[in-house]
Design an enzyme around this catalytic site. Sequence first.
Site, mmCIF file in Angstrom:
data_model
loop_
_atom_site.group_PDB
_atom_site.id
_atom_site.type_symbol
_atom_site.label_atom_id
_atom_site.label_comp_id
_atom_site.label_asym_id
_atom_site.label_seq_id
_atom_site.Cartn_x
_atom_site.Cartn_y
_atom_site.Cartn_z
ATOM 1 N N ASP A 132 0.832 -1.195 0.000
ATOM 2 C CA ASP A 132 0.000 0.000 0.000
ATOM 3 C C ASP A 132 0.869 1.248 0.000
ATOM 4 O O ASP A 132 1.796 1.359 0.792
ATOM 5 C CB ASP A 132 -0.901 0.025 1.235
ATOM 6 C CG ASP A 132 -0.177 0.628 2.422
ATOM 7 O OD1 ASP A 132 0.745 -0.032 2.909
ATOM 8 O OD2 ASP A 132 -0.469 1.777 2.781
ATOM 9 N N THR A 133 0.633 2.141 -0.903
ATOM 10 C CA THR A 133 1.430 3.356 -1.020
ATOM 11 C C THR A 133 0.701 4.308 -1.952
ATOM 12 O O THR A 133 -0.095 3.878 -2.771
ATOM 13 C CB THR A 133 2.828 3.049 -1.624
ATOM 14 O OG1 THR A 133 3.467 2.012 -0.888
ATOM 15 C CG2 THR A 133 3.731 4.254 -1.606
ATOM 16 N N ALA A 134 1.016 5.606 -1.851
ATOM 17 C CA ALA A 134 0.495 6.578 -2.806
ATOM 18 C C ALA A 134 1.633 7.519 -3.193
ATOM 19 O O ALA A 134 2.183 8.214 -2.338
ATOM 20 C CB ALA A 134 -0.662 7.357 -2.202
ATOM 21 N N ILE A 186 6.074 10.499 -1.624
ATOM 22 C CA ILE A 186 5.373 9.225 -1.514
ATOM 23 C C ILE A 186 5.018 8.980 -0.052
ATOM 24 O O ILE A 186 5.744 9.395 0.854
ATOM 25 C CB ILE A 186 6.243 8.088 -2.088
ATOM 26 C CG1 ILE A 186 5.443 6.808 -2.278
ATOM 27 C CG2 ILE A 186 7.490 7.865 -1.239
ATOM 28 C CD1 ILE A 186 6.154 5.786 -3.171
ATOM 29 N N GLN A 187 3.894 8.323 0.176
ATOM 30 C CA GLN A 187 3.397 8.112 1.535
ATOM 31 C C GLN A 187 2.718 6.761 1.634
ATOM 32 O O GLN A 187 2.279 6.200 0.623
ATOM 33 C CB GLN A 187 2.440 9.229 1.915
ATOM 34 C CG GLN A 187 1.257 9.400 0.975
ATOM 35 C CD GLN A 187 0.638 10.782 1.065
ATOM 36 O OE1 GLN A 187 1.262 11.781 0.690
ATOM 37 N NE2 GLN A 187 -0.589 10.853 1.557
#
Length: 528
Positions: free
Chosen positions: A339-341, A356-357
């Site tokens: 999971d990342t954005a 990125i988070q």
Amino acid sequence: MNQSATGTKAMVVSPHYLASAAGIRMLEEGGNAYDAAVAVSACLAVVYPHMTSLGGDSFWLMHHHEEGVVRGYNASGRSGRQAGSDAYEGAESIPTRGIKSIVTVPGMVDGWYAVHQKFGALGWAEVLAPAIDYAENGFPMSKDQYENTLKCEAVLAQTLETADIYLPGGGVVQPGETFKQSDMARTLRRLAEFGRDEFYKGETAKEIADYLQRQGGLLTVEDFASHHGDWTEPVKGSYRGYDLYQMPPNSQGFTGIMALHILEQFDLQAARHGSHAYYQLCIEALKLSFRDRNAYLSDPAFTEVPLDRLLSKEYAAQLAASIDMEQASGLQTKPIGSDTAYAAVIDGDGNAVSFIQSLYFEFGSAVVGGSTGVLLQNRGSFFSLDPSHVNRLEPGKRTFHTLMPAMACKDGKPVILYGTQGGEGQPQTQTAIFTRMVDYGMDPQQAIDEPRWVWGRTWGEPTQELKMEGRISEAVLDSLAKAGHVVRRMNDFDGIMGHAHAIRRDEYGNLQGGTDPRCDGAAIGLNH
């Protein structure tokens, strides 16, 4: 929703169209790339809660047009004071879900404030306004959030505070239905009024820490109060005339540079794109990079990471010489969260932010911190309980981190911003989209749209499986299998490949952007 953009002077790319729109709104209201990036990041924490939250971490790469340098901000958290190996006595590993998976302080809010205070032009409350609006008044449930909620429904139902938000009324909100987060809205309003310290020393910090302590968690109010992020110098490399920038350890960013240094030893244009040679070179270069990453990567405050040797061109040449074009090398890897954005912004002045988070797993720990609406990360569950391991659990330590925003410059100016969701897949997809743009002349959208692969990163046992999208030719799949790769054919546009996004400045000074067809993103440009 997927949208590319071209021919503009400012641009925002992100995995959710509402977040991209919030970034553009900041630019239209007189803000700069830093204002827009913080607004995008905050909105993603609301509209993409399965991938990111205020309870997670972030990493930031930034280029200021007046300073002419690239700098980084490490907004990742450290383990709490109570997080010694004895906290898990008798266990072989740290749980991946639940209270005991919450080992590290969330670092992302600190990152927002640090970036905004140093470079922002708009007011702090103004950049948080879109996120507050989406939390309070809701937004249409995206297909991606819906599918991930269905997949994680059982674990989300285990904690009352979590289930009340993500399974309202005991069920999953349908795609297109309005999804609201009133507790999150209250927390964001407090942050807008009182600033960063509200999250680490104020009512929000106390509510989260008290809740965790009541439930047998490890983090304390003192852990939150002592947290700080760090301005840092990026690690640097080069590839065919481009200066490459990645975040330093505890980020795995150096693996992306290592892989490109190895590939630079080969004539990729001669190895036709999409051929056996292309995939073999990329996969083997990345596996060699992973071998060193697994041996050395942890918190540099606790262990030495020999970056000078790992990033030297001489070492890259040695590694390149070890690649067998017809034989897969043997290496196994531990499963890593997906999971990342990732998002990026360039404004009309040339300021650039690549960031990125993440929460680590989808929905992180699956635990919401009391009445705050803040979903807490399980990033610290990647620590090892083996006392001899380089990434062993110790109090006050940052763990091995997969997050790695990337930036490439020419003549001192940013020309390519790129990154992706996907744990183990991040350096792999970055390598794919960067070589496609630089070696094969593709624009960002085409580079992202082309078939992808991911080696490793499977839940359960360590694996050597090579997952390849179904659009890759049968002949190439067969040749890679004959070379010893454990090939698994996936869907044509498979979600396991992650969500990649990129911005590129072309030879005319215009910006081209691309977002991943596997997500709900948009690339939006402005002509000023």
